[in-house]
Design a protein around this motif. Sequence first.
Motif, short mmCIF file in Angstrom:
data_model
loop_
_atom_site.label_atom_id
_atom_site.label_comp_id
_atom_site.label_asym_id
_atom_site.label_seq_id
_atom_site.Cartn_x
_atom_site.Cartn_y
_atom_site.Cartn_z
N TYR A 27 -1.15 -6.50 -3.56
CA TYR A 27 -2.43 -6.85 -2.92
C TYR A 27 -2.60 -6.04 -1.63
N GLU A 28 -1.53 -5.93 -0.85
CA GLU A 28 -1.61 -5.19 0.41
C GLU A 28 -1.87 -3.70 0.18
N LEU A 29 -1.24 -3.14 -0.86
CA LEU A 29 -1.48 -1.73 -1.17
C LEU A 29 -2.94 -1.47 -1.52
N LEU A 30 -3.56 -2.40 -2.21
CA LEU A 30 -4.94 -2.21 -2.64
C LEU A 30 -5.94 -2.45 -1.52
N THR A 31 -5.65 -3.39 -0.63
CA THR A 31 -6.67 -3.84 0.33
C THR A 31 -6.34 -3.53 1.77
N GLY A 32 -5.08 -3.23 2.07
CA GLY A 32 -4.68 -3.04 3.46
C GLY A 32 -4.49 -4.33 4.22
N ARG A 33 -4.48 -5.47 3.51
CA ARG A 33 -4.36 -6.78 4.15
C ARG A 33 -3.32 -7.61 3.42
N LEU A 34 -2.86 -8.65 4.09
CA LEU A 34 -1.99 -9.62 3.44
C LEU A 34 -2.84 -10.75 2.87
N PRO A 35 -2.48 -11.30 1.72
CA PRO A 35 -3.26 -12.40 1.11
C PRO A 35 -2.89 -13.74 1.73
N LEU A 36 -3.32 -13.95 2.95
CA LEU A 36 -3.01 -15.18 3.67
C LEU A 36 -4.25 -16.05 3.78
N GLY A 37 -4.07 -17.36 3.66
CA GLY A 37 -5.19 -18.28 3.81
C GLY A 37 -6.25 -18.02 2.75
N SER A 38 -7.50 -18.00 3.18
CA SER A 38 -8.62 -17.73 2.28
C SER A 38 -8.83 -16.22 2.20
N PHE A 39 -8.18 -15.58 1.21
CA PHE A 39 -8.24 -14.12 1.16
C PHE A 39 -9.26 -13.64 0.13
N GLU A 40 -9.77 -12.43 0.37
CA GLU A 40 -10.75 -11.84 -0.54
C GLU A 40 -10.08 -11.43 -1.85
N LEU A 41 -10.82 -11.50 -2.93
CA LEU A 41 -10.33 -10.95 -4.18
C LEU A 41 -10.20 -9.44 -4.04
N PRO A 42 -9.21 -8.82 -4.69
CA PRO A 42 -9.04 -7.36 -4.54
C PRO A 42 -10.30 -6.57 -4.84
N ARG A 43 -11.06 -6.96 -5.87
CA ARG A 43 -12.25 -6.19 -6.25
C ARG A 43 -13.38 -6.37 -5.25
N ALA A 44 -13.31 -7.41 -4.40
CA ALA A 44 -14.31 -7.55 -3.34
C ALA A 44 -14.10 -6.49 -2.27
N VAL A 45 -12.85 -6.04 -2.11
CA VAL A 45 -12.53 -4.99 -1.13
C VAL A 45 -12.55 -3.62 -1.78
N ARG A 46 -12.04 -3.53 -3.02
CA ARG A 46 -11.97 -2.27 -3.77
C ARG A 46 -12.64 -2.46 -5.12
N PRO A 47 -13.96 -2.23 -5.25
CA PRO A 47 -14.65 -2.45 -6.52
C PRO A 47 -14.13 -1.60 -7.67
N ASP A 48 -13.39 -0.51 -7.36
CA ASP A 48 -12.88 0.36 -8.42
C ASP A 48 -11.61 -0.18 -9.06
N VAL A 49 -11.07 -1.29 -8.55
CA VAL A 49 -9.86 -1.86 -9.13
C VAL A 49 -10.19 -2.47 -10.50
#
Length: 314
Positions: A27-49
Motif C-alpha cells: 500500500y505504501e509503495l503505491l500511495t506514499g502513505r501508510l494505511p492507518l485509521g481511515s485510509f484511502e483506497l489505493p485506486r483513489a490515489v492511483r487510478p491506474d492500479v
Amino acid sequence: GYLAPEQFAGGEPDHRMDIFALGVVLYELLTGRLPLGSFELPRAVRPDVPVTVEAAILRALKPNPADRPQSIAELLRRLEEPAVAKPSPSAVRNGSGVSRRNVLIGAAATGALGGIFWLRRPRGTPGPAPAPSSAAWQPFPLPAEVGATAVSGSWRRDGEALVSGKEVCVLALAGSLPPACDLRVLITRLGGTESAALFFRHPAGVGSAELDGWTRHRSGVQAIDGVTNESPAGFDFTLEPDREVELTLELRPDRVRLFLDGILRQTSILTERQLSVVSPWGWNPGPSSPPLALGSYQSPMRFRALASRDRRAG
C-alpha cells in the motif's frame, strides 16, 4: 505502522502477521502513505492500479488473520492476476502512454519466498500530495461532568476515556461538526454481549453506527428509512472482550462510509433518505440535540480518543 492488529492484542504470532506487514508495504509503495485509521483506497490515489491488485492488498490488510491470504504464494497469485494496468483516458488523449516503473518485491515468511510484479505510473504523474492541514485530527471535547449530559444509564470518566454502565446508556456530547468531516473513536467491550454505538447528526437526520447488535453481531449504520442492521444492509462483526476497535465514519452530505480498524466495511448512500434512532435505545433526538452521542446497550464499554477532522478542503 507495520504491525498486525493481533500483535497489539497479544495474539499467537504466525506467518499471517508477515502477510499483513507486506500488505502495508505494498500500500505504501503505491500511495506514499501508510494505511492507518481511515485510509484511502489505493485506486483513489492511483487510478491506474488494477482493480485486482487493489483487492489483493486490501485482503492482506484484513484485521482478522483468517480473512487474509494464507500464504505469500496466494498473495502473489492475487497480485499477478492483472499483467498490466490500462492507461488512464487522459493519458490516451494526451498520447503520453504509460511508462514502466519497476518495483521489485521479495518477500520471505515462514519459508515461503515471494516474487516479482510490475506496478505502473503514468509518465509525468506526480506522487500523492500531502493531506491539507485542515485534515488533521482534532480531539472532540468530552464533558467534565458526565452526569450533566447523560441521556440514560450510568457513565464515568476514566482519564481521557468515557466508560458506560450495564444499563441502556446514551451520553450526548456538546460541540459542533462541519458538514463534511470524519469521526474516529476507539471502543473496548468491558462486559455484556450487546452493542456499542456512535450517534451522529447528518442532513438526513440523526442515525447511529452500531457494532455487534441485535443479539446476532449485526453492525452498520441505522436506521435508514427505518431499515436496521438486522437486514442485509448490515454486516457481521463481533466486539471481542478487551480488544480495542477503531471505528471511523466519513460523514458527507450524500453518504456515510464506515471503517473498522482502517478497513472499509460499509457505504450508505443517504440522498433523499431519512436517518433515525431505533426504538430500543429509548431516545428520540430532536432538532436541538447535540451532533454526537455515545451509546452502549446493556454492555459496559470504554470509549476513548474521540476525534474529528474537517474534510471540506479535501
